[in-house]
Scaffold this motif. Sequence first.
Motif, short mmCIF file in Angstrom:
data_model
loop_
_atom_site.label_atom_id
_atom_site.label_comp_id
_atom_site.label_asym_id
_atom_site.label_seq_id
_atom_site.Cartn_x
_atom_site.Cartn_y
_atom_site.Cartn_z
N SER A 108 21.78 67.62 84.28
CA SER A 108 20.67 68.20 85.03
C SER A 108 20.21 69.51 84.41
CB SER A 108 21.06 68.39 86.50
OG SER A 108 22.08 69.37 86.60
N ARG A 109 20.97 70.03 83.43
CA ARG A 109 20.56 71.27 82.75
C ARG A 109 19.74 70.99 81.48
NH1 ARG A 109 24.28 75.84 83.43
NH2 ARG A 109 24.75 75.75 81.22
N ARG A 111 16.83 70.69 78.98
CA ARG A 111 15.68 71.61 78.86
C ARG A 111 14.83 71.25 77.66
NH1 ARG A 111 18.98 76.44 79.70
NH2 ARG A 111 19.88 74.86 81.03
N PRO A 112 13.57 71.69 77.63
CA PRO A 112 12.67 71.29 76.54
C PRO A 112 13.24 71.60 75.15
CG PRO A 112 11.40 72.28 78.31
CD PRO A 112 12.84 72.44 78.70
N ASP A 114 16.04 71.17 74.09
CA ASP A 114 17.00 70.14 73.66
C ASP A 114 16.33 69.02 72.86
OD1 ASP A 114 18.94 71.52 75.05
OD2 ASP A 114 18.93 70.18 76.80
N SER A 136 16.25 68.39 88.13
CA SER A 136 16.17 69.87 88.19
C SER A 136 14.80 70.28 87.66
CB SER A 136 17.25 70.50 87.30
OG SER A 136 16.94 70.24 85.94
N ASP A 137 14.46 71.54 87.82
CA ASP A 137 13.18 72.04 87.28
C ASP A 137 13.16 71.95 85.76
OD1 ASP A 137 12.41 72.53 89.82
OD2 ASP A 137 12.71 74.72 89.73
N THR A 138 14.31 72.23 85.11
CA THR A 138 14.30 72.20 83.64
C THR A 138 14.25 70.76 83.13
OG1 THR A 138 16.73 72.27 83.45
CG2 THR A 138 15.56 74.40 83.43
N ALA A 139 14.88 69.83 83.87
CA ALA A 139 14.80 68.42 83.45
C ALA A 139 13.35 67.93 83.60
CB ALA A 139 15.75 67.57 84.29
N ALA A 141 10.71 69.83 83.43
CA ALA A 141 9.94 70.48 82.35
C ALA A 141 10.14 69.72 81.04
CB ALA A 141 10.38 71.94 82.21
N THR A 142 11.35 69.21 80.83
CA THR A 142 11.62 68.46 79.60
C THR A 142 10.82 67.15 79.59
OG1 THR A 142 13.87 69.35 79.71
CG2 THR A 142 13.48 67.60 78.11
N HIS A 145 7.26 67.93 78.91
CA HIS A 145 7.10 68.25 77.49
C HIS A 145 7.07 66.96 76.65
CE1 HIS A 145 7.96 69.93 73.54
NE2 HIS A 145 9.09 69.24 73.50
#
Length: 312
Positions: A108-109, A111-112, A114, A136-139, A141-142, A145
Amino acid sequence: MTGLLTIGETLGLVATGPLRHATTASVGIGGAESNVAIGVRRLGGPATWLGRVGDDPWGERVLRELRAEGLVVVSVSDPDAPTALMTKERRSALATTVLYHRAGSAGSRLRPADVPPGLVDDAGLVHLTGITLGLSDTALATALHVRDRAAGAGVPLSFDVNHRAGVWGTRDAASVYRSFAARAAVVFAGEDEARLLTGTATTDPEALLDELVAGCGGDVVLKRGADGCLARIDGVDLAVPAVVVPVVDTVGAGDAFVAGYLAELLAGRDPATRLATAVRCGAFACLSPGDWEGLPTRADLDTLDRPDPVTR
Ligand code: KDG
């Protein structure tokens, strides 16, 4: 690369009988996106999985297993969060309960950063699911992206709604799903998921397909489980019955269905072949207890009769 690229969380998996009394369990891995990638790979397509795992034995197990299946694995091993875990509790021959331990997980961590530059541009097809959007918010965002990068590079997007209420909590999943569905070349949804995405209450499958098509930018496949599927592909409606098999475990059948469809899409096959392979892959997943272990090779596929898609 001309194959499938998918991103998502793959979890450690413990499968057991009723947990109150069980003394033995089997261990493995599972994850909707990697299940699809394995299914595509078994049918001969190149497939890449990108995700984050914990820097722990479950993470090692995930990476080893996916590599052993012939996937290209692009991963980050996160020292600060564990690999997520899923428990499949088989309460009776007819009922399996899935418990998740994934809050704050490494997956869940995601991020773009990655996503290595060029990875999306080189793909033949990008496949995302609603699970990643809700992690999650970062997932999210990924996924945004990757979706936008794919659009910029002319790489088609496949989107499977795969709604998991538990990862969304009180957040609004439907509006996020709609924004991905509108940009996808192909959308897969179960009947409940189609109702969630479109906001309709209809239980008539044909009306549901119409509603779904209205909210999607490309082809649409309505997954109907034991009732097969309905699809509108290139403006043509097709219906395919399910292949009847003695069901052992339905978890993963939807992913198998998507894998069959996408493998044939990548191979340049016509819509009827895509759907006929999809329902057979779904049947294979139901024949075995694991989420992906029973997925067919091309030779396996021929051991089940090809169902005849009907044009409507
Ligand atoms: O789609 C089958 C999945 O339920 C399983 O493999 C795990 O990704 C998973 C999830 O989030 O449910």
